[in-house]
Every structure is written in C-alpha cells, then in structure tokens.
Enzyme design. Structure first.
Site, PDB file in Angstrom:
ATOM      1  N   CYS A 160       0.807  -1.226   0.000  1.00 16.86           N
ATOM      2  CA  CYS A 160       0.000   0.000   0.000  1.00 16.86           C
ATOM      3  C   CYS A 160       0.839   1.274   0.000  1.00 16.86           C
ATOM      4  O   CYS A 160       0.293   2.369  -0.035  1.00 16.86           O
ATOM      5  CB  CYS A 160      -0.943  -0.008   1.200  1.00 16.86           C
ATOM      6  N   HIS A 300      -2.338   8.081   6.171  1.00 16.43           N
ATOM      7  CA  HIS A 300      -2.626   6.794   5.527  1.00 16.43           C
ATOM      8  C   HIS A 300      -3.930   6.219   6.084  1.00 16.43           C
ATOM      9  O   HIS A 300      -4.771   5.742   5.330  1.00 16.43           O
ATOM     10  CB  HIS A 300      -1.464   5.834   5.768  1.00 16.43           C
ATOM     11  N   GLU A 311      -0.212   5.080  13.634  1.00 15.03           N
ATOM     12  CA  GLU A 311       0.081   6.225  12.779  1.00 15.03           C
ATOM     13  C   GLU A 311      -0.080   7.542  13.534  1.00 15.03           C
ATOM     14  O   GLU A 311       0.710   8.468  13.344  1.00 15.03           O
ATOM     15  CB  GLU A 311      -0.820   6.228  11.549  1.00 15.03           C
ATOM     16  N   LYS A 329      -9.234   8.314   2.981  1.00 21.18           N
ATOM     17  CA  LYS A 329      -9.779   6.967   2.773  1.00 21.18           C
ATOM     18  C   LYS A 329     -11.173   6.841   3.377  1.00 21.18           C
ATOM     19  O   LYS A 329     -11.897   5.885   3.066  1.00 21.18           O
ATOM     20  CB  LYS A 329      -8.853   5.918   3.386  1.00 21.18           C
ATOM     21  N   HIS A 334      -9.822   2.164   0.533  1.00 26.03           N
ATOM     22  CA  HIS A 334      -8.381   1.944   0.455  1.00 26.03           C
ATOM     23  C   HIS A 334      -8.019   1.430  -0.931  1.00 26.03           C
ATOM     24  O   HIS A 334      -8.319   0.281  -1.285  1.00 26.03           O
ATOM     25  CB  HIS A 334      -7.958   0.947   1.540  1.00 26.03           C
ATOM     26  N   PHE A 396       1.978  -3.439   3.862  1.00 19.48           N
ATOM     27  CA  PHE A 396       2.362  -4.755   4.379  1.00 19.48           C
ATOM     28  C   PHE A 396       3.831  -5.012   4.045  1.00 19.48           C
ATOM     29  O   PHE A 396       4.293  -4.723   2.939  1.00 19.48           O
ATOM     30  CB  PHE A 396       1.509  -5.850   3.739  1.00 19.48           C
TER      31      PHE A 396
END
Length: 408
Positions: A160, A300, A311, A329, A334, A396
């Site tokens: 991502c 994010h 985050e 988002k 996403h 990831f």
C-alpha cells in the site's frame, strides 16, 4: 543543493470521480465512494463493501485497450493521459522521459479470471494477452509505451506504499540527472472474490455491510477495518529548469521523500509508530524544512484498529500536535497501491487551494492519547495557511514512505 523538482500535472480516476477535479470536489463535499457489493459472487463474503471507480474505463479508453489491458493498466493509462494533458503535453526528448508506476497487487483480476477460463474451457480459450496483462510492471509498461519513455520504465511494488514510493523514485531519477520529466504514480484494481476473501479472513475489512457510507471511519472508536477500493493517481514531475524553460505552470514542489522499514511484522505496524515517524523525519530533512513548517498531513489511516493508533503516534512524534490531519480513505476506501499517489494529489490540492478536507465518519475519536492530541479536521473542510504538507503511506511488509510538498 538538490535539484528542485516541480509537479506540473495531475491525473486521477477514483471512487469519487473520473478525474482530478470531480474527485476533489466530491472530497470537499464529503461524499462517500463506498457501495454495497451486489455481484452474484458476493453473498458468501463476510465483508461486502467496495469502493469502485465512479467512471467506467470503457467510457474513457478504446475497446481495444479494454480488451488487451488489465483493469489496473486501464486506470493507470486514464490517469496518466489526464496528468500529461494537465502538464501541457511537454515536448521532451524521449531519452529524457521516464515512467514509474507502482502497484501493490498488479493484474490480479486477469490472473484469476484467466485461470477460471483455463479450468473451465481449456488452453485454447486463454487470452494471448494474459501474461502482459497480469505482470506487475504492466501498468508502468503501458504508460511508458503511451508516451514513448526511453529513460527508464519502473514498477514499484511495496504493497500500500507503492504509489508514494513511485513518486519518491521519480524524485530520485530527476535529481540524479537521468531524466528531465517523470510520469509517476500508482494504480490498483483487485475487487475480486479471492482478495476480498483473503482480507476478510485477516479481519482487515469492515463488515458494516448495511451502512456503506459509514463503513470507512479512520481514527473513529467504532472502526472495524478498511473498505477495498480501486483507482489510479499520476503526477508529472519535472526538473525545475526544464519546466520553467518551456513555460509550464508549476503546481507545487516535490521537496523531499523519506523511506524506512519497520522490520517488525509482515502485516502489523510497529505499535510505537517508530518506522513511520522516521520516514516523516527523513522527508523533512530531505526537503530542508522543519516540523513546524508542515501545516497539513494526509494520513494513511485505513480504519484498522491497530494501524490508525500507531500512525497517530508516528505523526505526533515527528510533527507534534499543530498540524492539521485528514484521512481521505474515509471517502475513497483503500486503493492499495494507488492510495499513496492519489492522496499525494489530494495533499497537493489542499496546499494549492489552502483548504483541508474533513474526515468522514469521525464521530467519536479513539481514546488513545495520540489520536486525541492530533488536530484532525472533522465535520467540515478547514481553511488554513499552508506552506508545506506531508503525505504518508504504509504497506504490508513494513514499508513506510513520506513525501513533503511545498508551495512554489
């Protein structure tokens, strides 16, 4: 001093609109691009929410392109064409033009669909375009061929964070002297039973199936996972001297990038946000700006319980409490490998128009101290005096990327 790199063109196709202008207008209007998945293969899935592109690619590109390109390639091509036109169709020597398009998954739909054809109908029914359509560098190759880029065509694959890392590589390519212009961004389209089932089994997806518009809720106490989206975002980057010589209109300076790795877990972020904080700090150092200069962060913020709080800790650690935070988002879902590029476009537009979009569905902020401390824009967009903004992206594998943009 490092070579100055300007952004001169923007292109996007998202769950909010078929181009940059419509996506940005819907974002400011706090519209949701999330819908309930009603395909005939969906009833067995525990999570039946998606954020599909609002515009059908078949209405934007030729039937030949639809047949020969995976949907992720189609979306990248649409966004790249818009960005190139927006930049004024630069006249550049092909050996001084490069392309970097990231993707997290690549041609997953082609791979899975063609495997079904192979199993059901045999070898002769498999498309001869299968391999070029499924390979992860397919979107980059498609865009490179479209514009005749000969300085290099690159495909960044870092989950991502792919779209943001593509922009970072584009910045490096221009600074290295290898190209005057780079078309850079990210794309993704993998709304298919297998990815949805896989994410659902991880308990990464929201199961708020009866409330699509309320499902994606970054930083909210009631968040229960992300909504799988699709889309593409592309930016035209130029060496400042080249852009000015041709009379281009600069939109912002891509001033710095920071990359780090968590080295912690394949799918979970470091709980202390250390890797993300380090990426932001590196981006600021690269840009030559201080934390106090950053007026806005497009986070994010996927709406996962662990990710959002980590985050928040990273942002607060790197920037303090003063910066305005949003999480787009909440409206787009996403978009995986496209997210970093599309959200960089949104951060740039916030800088250019001096307004920060509000987070949708943030009704009850998480009790975590760092979430409570952040100045998250809620309810309505907020006017602000912005000189520098940051977009951060995580993926990831522990990938962390932060990009810093400043006013021209």
């Amino acid at each position: 001093m490092p070579v100055e790199v300007l952004v001169t063109g923007l292109g996007a196709t998202t769950p909010l609109g078929g181009d940059v202008a419509s996506s940005w207008a819907a974002l400011l209007d706090r519209q949701s691009g999330v819908s309930r998945l009603d395909d005939d293969w969906a009833p067995g899935l525990p999570a039946r929410l998606v954020a599909r592109c609002k515009a059908d690619p078949a209405e934007q590109i030729s039937r030949v392109a639809i047949r020969r390109l995976d949907r992720s390639q189609q979306l990248a091509l649409i966004a790249a064409r818009e960005a190139w036109a927006h930049a004024g169709t630069p006249q550049v020597d092909p050996v001084r033009l490069a392309v970097v398009i990231g993707t997290g998954v690549g041609g997953a739909q082609t791979l899975l669909d063609q495997d079904d054809i192979l199993e059901e109908s045999g070898v002769r029914r498999v498309s001869p375009h299968t391999v070029p359509m499924l390979m992860p560098n397919g979107p980059a190759a498609t865009v490179g061929l479209e514009f005749g880029a000969e300085a290099g065509v690159h495909a960044v694959v870092s989950a991502c964070a792919s779209g943001a890392e593509a922009l970072s590589l584009g910045l490096d390519i221009i600074r290295s002297g290898r190209a005057d212009v780079v078309i850079a961004g990210g794309t993704e389209s993998c709304i298919h039973p297998l990815p949805l089932a896989g994410f659902a089994q991880m308990r990464a997806l929201s199961t708020r199936n009866d409330e699509p518009a309320a499902a994606s809720r970054p930083f909210d106490k009631g968040r229960d996972g992300f909504v799988l989206g699709e889309g593409a975002g592309v930016l035209v980057l130029e060496r400042a001297e080249f852009a000015r010589a041709r009379g281009a209109t600069p939109l912002a300076v891509l001033a710095g990038a920071g990359i780090s790795a968590d080295a912690y877990d394949l799918v979970q972020p470091r709980p202390d946000g250390g890797g993300g904080a380090r990426a932001i700090a590196l981006a600021l150092r690269d840009a030559g700006i201080a934390a106090a200069d950053v007026g806005h962060v497009n986070a994010h913020a996927t709406s996962t319980p662990v990710g959002d709080t980590a985050e928040a800790t990273a942002i607060r650690s790197a920037l303090g409490d003063h910066t305005l935070v949003t999480a787009t988002k909440s409206m787009t879902g996403h978009m995986l490998g496209a997210a970093g590029a599309v959200e960089t476009i949104f951060a740039l537009l916030a800088l250019r128009h001096q307004i920060v979009p509000a987070v949708l569905n943030l009704d009850d902020p998480d009790d975590a101290e760092d979430v409570q401390a952040l100045d998250i824009v809620r309810h309505e967009p907020r006017q602000a005096k912005l000189e520098a903004v940051v977009n951060d992206s995580f993926g990831f594998g522990g990938h962390n990327v932060a990009l810093a943009l400043t006013r021209v």
